[in-house]
Design a protein around this motif. Sequence first.
Motif, short mmCIF file in Angstrom:
data_model
loop_
_atom_site.label_atom_id
_atom_site.label_comp_id
_atom_site.label_asym_id
_atom_site.label_seq_id
_atom_site.Cartn_x
_atom_site.Cartn_y
_atom_site.Cartn_z
N ALA A 163 0.84 -1.08 0.15
CA ALA A 163 -0.05 -0.05 0.17
C ALA A 163 0.86 1.29 0.20
N THR A 164 1.83 1.28 0.64
CA THR A 164 2.74 2.42 0.80
C THR A 164 3.63 2.53 -0.60
N LEU A 165 3.70 1.60 -1.12
CA LEU A 165 4.60 1.72 -2.70
C LEU A 165 3.69 2.95 -3.63
N THR A 166 2.52 2.80 -3.41
CA THR A 166 1.64 3.28 -4.43
C THR A 166 1.25 4.86 -3.83
N ALA A 167 0.95 4.93 -2.36
CA ALA A 167 0.79 6.08 -1.75
C ALA A 167 1.56 7.02 -1.32
N PHE A 168 2.90 6.57 -1.15
CA PHE A 168 3.74 7.51 -0.73
C PHE A 168 4.54 7.94 -2.11
N PRO A 169 5.19 9.33 -2.32
CA PRO A 169 5.80 9.86 -3.50
C PRO A 169 7.11 9.17 -3.47
N ALA A 170 7.41 8.89 -5.01
CA ALA A 170 8.66 8.41 -5.46
C ALA A 170 9.92 9.07 -4.67
N SER A 171 9.68 10.37 -4.32
CA SER A 171 10.90 11.06 -3.51
C SER A 171 11.04 10.55 -2.17
N PHE A 172 10.02 9.92 -1.47
CA PHE A 172 10.32 9.32 -0.23
C PHE A 172 11.23 7.98 -0.59
N TRP A 173 10.76 7.29 -1.50
CA TRP A 173 11.34 5.88 -1.55
C TRP A 173 12.78 6.37 -2.14
N LEU A 174 13.12 7.21 -3.11
CA LEU A 174 14.28 7.78 -3.30
C LEU A 174 15.47 8.09 -2.12
N ASN A 175 14.79 8.76 -0.99
CA ASN A 175 15.51 9.10 0.17
C ASN A 175 15.89 7.95 0.91
N ASP A 176 14.67 6.76 0.82
CA ASP A 176 14.80 5.80 1.65
C ASP A 176 15.74 4.77 0.91
N CYS A 177 15.96 4.59 -0.45
CA CYS A 177 16.68 3.85 -0.82
C CYS A 177 18.10 4.23 -0.66
N VAL A 178 18.48 5.48 -0.60
CA VAL A 178 19.88 5.93 -0.44
C VAL A 178 20.08 5.80 1.17
N ASP A 179 19.01 6.20 2.06
CA ASP A 179 19.41 5.95 3.56
C ASP A 179 19.58 4.48 3.99
N ASP A 180 18.85 3.61 3.18
CA ASP A 180 19.22 2.20 3.63
C ASP A 180 20.75 1.80 3.12
N PHE A 181 20.88 2.41 1.94
CA PHE A 181 22.28 2.07 1.60
C PHE A 181 23.42 2.54 2.23
N LEU A 182 23.11 3.74 2.70
CA LEU A 182 24.19 4.30 3.55
C LEU A 182 24.39 3.48 5.00
N ARG A 183 23.23 3.34 5.43
CA ARG A 183 23.49 2.62 6.84
C ARG A 183 23.98 1.07 6.63
N GLY A 184 23.75 0.51 5.53
CA GLY A 184 24.37 -0.75 5.48
C GLY A 184 25.70 -0.78 4.89
N HIS A 185 26.50 0.09 4.45
CA HIS A 185 27.67 0.22 3.52
C HIS A 185 28.57 1.31 4.44
N ARG A 186 28.76 1.15 5.60
CA ARG A 186 29.69 1.97 6.40
C ARG A 186 31.29 2.02 5.79
N GLU A 187 31.38 0.71 5.50
CA GLU A 187 32.98 0.50 5.01
C GLU A 187 33.05 1.02 3.59
N THR A 188 32.17 0.99 2.82
CA THR A 188 32.41 1.46 1.58
C THR A 188 32.55 3.08 1.60
N LEU A 189 31.63 3.44 2.55
CA LEU A 189 31.60 5.10 2.69
C LEU A 189 33.12 5.53 3.28
#
Length: 237
Positions: A163-189
């Motif tokens: 339900a959130t995939l269609t109700a939330f704007p794409a900008s939310f998921w863009l930020n969510d994607c980057v935040d998720d990535f950064l949390r899991g890739h501290r060594e890469t950072l």
Amino acid sequence: MRHIERFQLRPDRARRELAASEEHLARIAIPYALSVHEDYVTQVKDDLVGISLPLALQGRRWNAENMHAILLDSLGQPSLPDLTTFEALRRLRNSLIHSGGVVDAYVEAGINMLSPDALTRWEQVAGRPPGDSIKSGTVDVGAGEVMLAFSAARHLSLVLHDATLTAFPASFWLNDCVDDFLRGHRETLRSGRLLRAKLEHYAEQYYEDFAFTWSELFGAAQRAGVPANQLRRRGER
């Protein structure tokens, strides 16, 4: 039992201990499964409020009994899933935690409200009718009810997520994607190596339906505090 007594069990007592272990584990696992799901529901609510979507309370109080209906109404879902299994399990859980497992009218009502489909599903997964969990006057749960709790929680979590995939704007998921990535890739950072390639791959793997461009990912990563020079390939300006 005291530690040393574990090595002094006669076979008959050992069998009794093992027979009781399933119920002990179920009394821990069922509250765990439901509380993890309830935490996810609260997170979805916070996200919804955070992007300024209205919460469709419609005179209802936000609580564990109403939270799914309120959220799904807020997300514009035309119909609700069957919530009776989760509600019956929630009442069993509350009895275990707050009343020592004593079955009262509220717990009985939770079992009696199960829909025909929920009744059938319960017996298929748990291996016994739901009434067996309360017929002794105290809540009796085991491995079957544990599987049912995890199954119900997972199903409702997926319904909410879709339900959130269609109700939330794409900008939310863009930020969510980057935040998720950064949390899991501290060594890469820290190393700065292959950051762009890894971020692009992460977005394609976990957020493929959104087809984010590199320009969008680049901007979101910069807003999240990643230096631009770490996001460029060697030789790029």
